[in-house]
Write an enzyme that holds these catalytic residues in place. Structure first.
Site, PDB file in Angstrom:
ATOM      1  N   GLU A 279      29.152 -23.560  52.763  1.00 25.82           N
ATOM      2  CA  GLU A 279      30.286 -23.408  53.672  1.00 25.82           C
ATOM      3  C   GLU A 279      29.680 -23.360  55.076  1.00 25.82           C
ATOM      4  OE1 GLU A 279      33.393 -23.526  52.923  1.00 25.82           O
ATOM      5  OE2 GLU A 279      33.602 -22.935  50.810  1.00 25.82           O
TER       6      GLU A 279
ATOM      7  N   HIS B  53      36.621 -32.084  49.070  1.00 26.44           N
ATOM      8  CA  HIS B  53      38.012 -32.500  49.247  1.00 26.44           C
ATOM      9  C   HIS B  53      38.117 -33.993  49.567  1.00 26.44           C
ATOM     10  CE1 HIS B  53      38.633 -28.203  49.081  1.00 26.44           C
ATOM     11  NE2 HIS B  53      37.808 -28.069  50.122  1.00 26.44           N
TER      12      HIS B  53
ATOM     13  N   GLU C 272      39.035 -30.302  57.128  1.00 24.50           N
ATOM     14  CA  GLU C 272      37.768 -30.030  56.459  1.00 24.50           C
ATOM     15  C   GLU C 272      37.222 -31.288  55.799  1.00 24.50           C
ATOM     16  OE1 GLU C 272      35.937 -27.284  52.806  1.00 24.50           O
ATOM     17  OE2 GLU C 272      38.074 -27.145  53.324  1.00 24.50           O
TER      18      GLU C 272
ATOM     19  N   HIS D 218      31.083 -28.138  52.464  1.00 26.87           N
ATOM     20  CA  HIS D 218      32.399 -27.557  52.752  1.00 26.87           C
ATOM     21  C   HIS D 218      32.378 -26.841  54.097  1.00 26.87           C
ATOM     22  CE1 HIS D 218      34.470 -28.018  48.794  1.00 26.87           C
ATOM     23  NE2 HIS D 218      33.224 -28.109  48.362  1.00 26.87           N
TER      24      HIS D 218
END
Length: 304
Positions: A268, A93, A130, A186
């Protein structure tokens, strides 16, 4: 009786003549004595402890360590075994994606279907994004790998453009760099109570512009190594909500994996929406452990 007058010198005893041999011996004796004293001082070819001559040791130009062995401090360090290896890190992101909804909602081809260019990502309940987390861990990971001689490239560094890049471009950056390994960082946004981390592996995809068949095997090796080292370094457990307790998940719907032609995985790192995981993800010391664990998994893979 004899008369000795004032002008009379009595006969003197006759001195023997010195021959050449006598003169030579007289010259050699002092030198021999000096050599003997030096011999005794240095201990000769072997002293009482069996050591070799100090004179021989003194003639050596190599520095000697306190243990008596030659030092290698004056030798240049050897090349790093990881020199020439390339790793691409993809910070998930972008902190300004929310300001560019039109751009990030544009659809791109990921081989199996079309998906949004990118998303805003999630955040903790307290608002720690995040994208902030992924950039921080990516910088820490980059520093660790570079110290070991690895060439590291980020897919973006919060610079221009101030959004994205799109998922297809993120994959392309790794491909163009001919990376030996690539990883996308992430953190998840699962429901409260869902805890732990998981590593996402590419599935076998051969559709449209995607063909992962050559990287499925090596990516699995990379992902398994990262999962094990990450767990050991951070103390974080495998996800309790996905992966059936293995910490590994295979997916075919992520453009960053589908379009990659180099070994690549996603991680993650924890669930930002769970307070227990959030306490870890927002802690700088813990994020350093996370970067260390990921780096160890990557380095093991690079060393083969």
């Amino acid at each position: 009786m004899s008369y000795v007058g004032p002008d009379f010198d009595p006969p003197q005893p006759r001195r023997p003549r010195r021959g050449p041999l006598t003169v030579a011996l007289a010259a050699l004796v002092p030198g021999a004595l000096i050599g003997w004293f030096v011999y005794e001082a240095v201990g000769g070819p072997g002293d009482s402890s069996g050591n070799t001559s100090s004179a021989s040791a003194a003639s050596s130009s190599a520095p000697v360590s306190p243990t008596g062995t030659a030092s290698n401090d004056d030798k240049p360090p050897g090349p790093s075994p990881l020199k020439g290896k390339v790793v691409v890190i993809d910070p998930g992101h972008n902190v300004t994606n929310f300001q560019h909804s039109a751009e990030i909602n544009r659809k791109v081809d990921i081989g199996t279907n079309w998906k949004e260019c990118d998303t805003t990502g999630t955040s903790t309940n307290a608002g720690y994004a995040e994208a902030q987390f992924t950039m921080d861990v990516s910088h820490r990971l980059k520093a660790i790998l570079e110290k070991q001689g690895v060439t590291v490239k980020l897919t973006h560094d919060g610079d221009s453009p101030s959004w994205g890049p799109c998922v297809d471009q993120r994959a392309r950056i790794g491909n163009d760099a001919h990376a030996d390994a690539a990883i996308s960082i992430h953190a998840d946004g699962a429901p409260v109570g869902d805890r732990g981390f998981h590593v996402i592996l590419p599935g076998s995809v051969h559709a449209g512009g995607a063909d992962t068949r050559a990287i499925v095997g090596p990516s699995a090796v990379l992902g398994k190594g990262i999962a094990g080292d990450y767990r050991r370094a951070t103390g974080e457990q495998f996800s309790n909500y996905i992966g059936e307790g293995t910490g590994l998940v295979t997916r075919k719907d992520l453009g960053g994996l589908n379009l990659s032609t180099v070994p690549k995985v996603f991680i993650e790192c924890g669930n930002m929406r769970d307070s227990n995981d959030a306490a870890l993800l927002t802690n700088g010391a813990w994020r350093q452990k996370a970067a260390q664990g990921i780096s160890e998994g990557i380095v093991s893979f690079l060393r083969g």
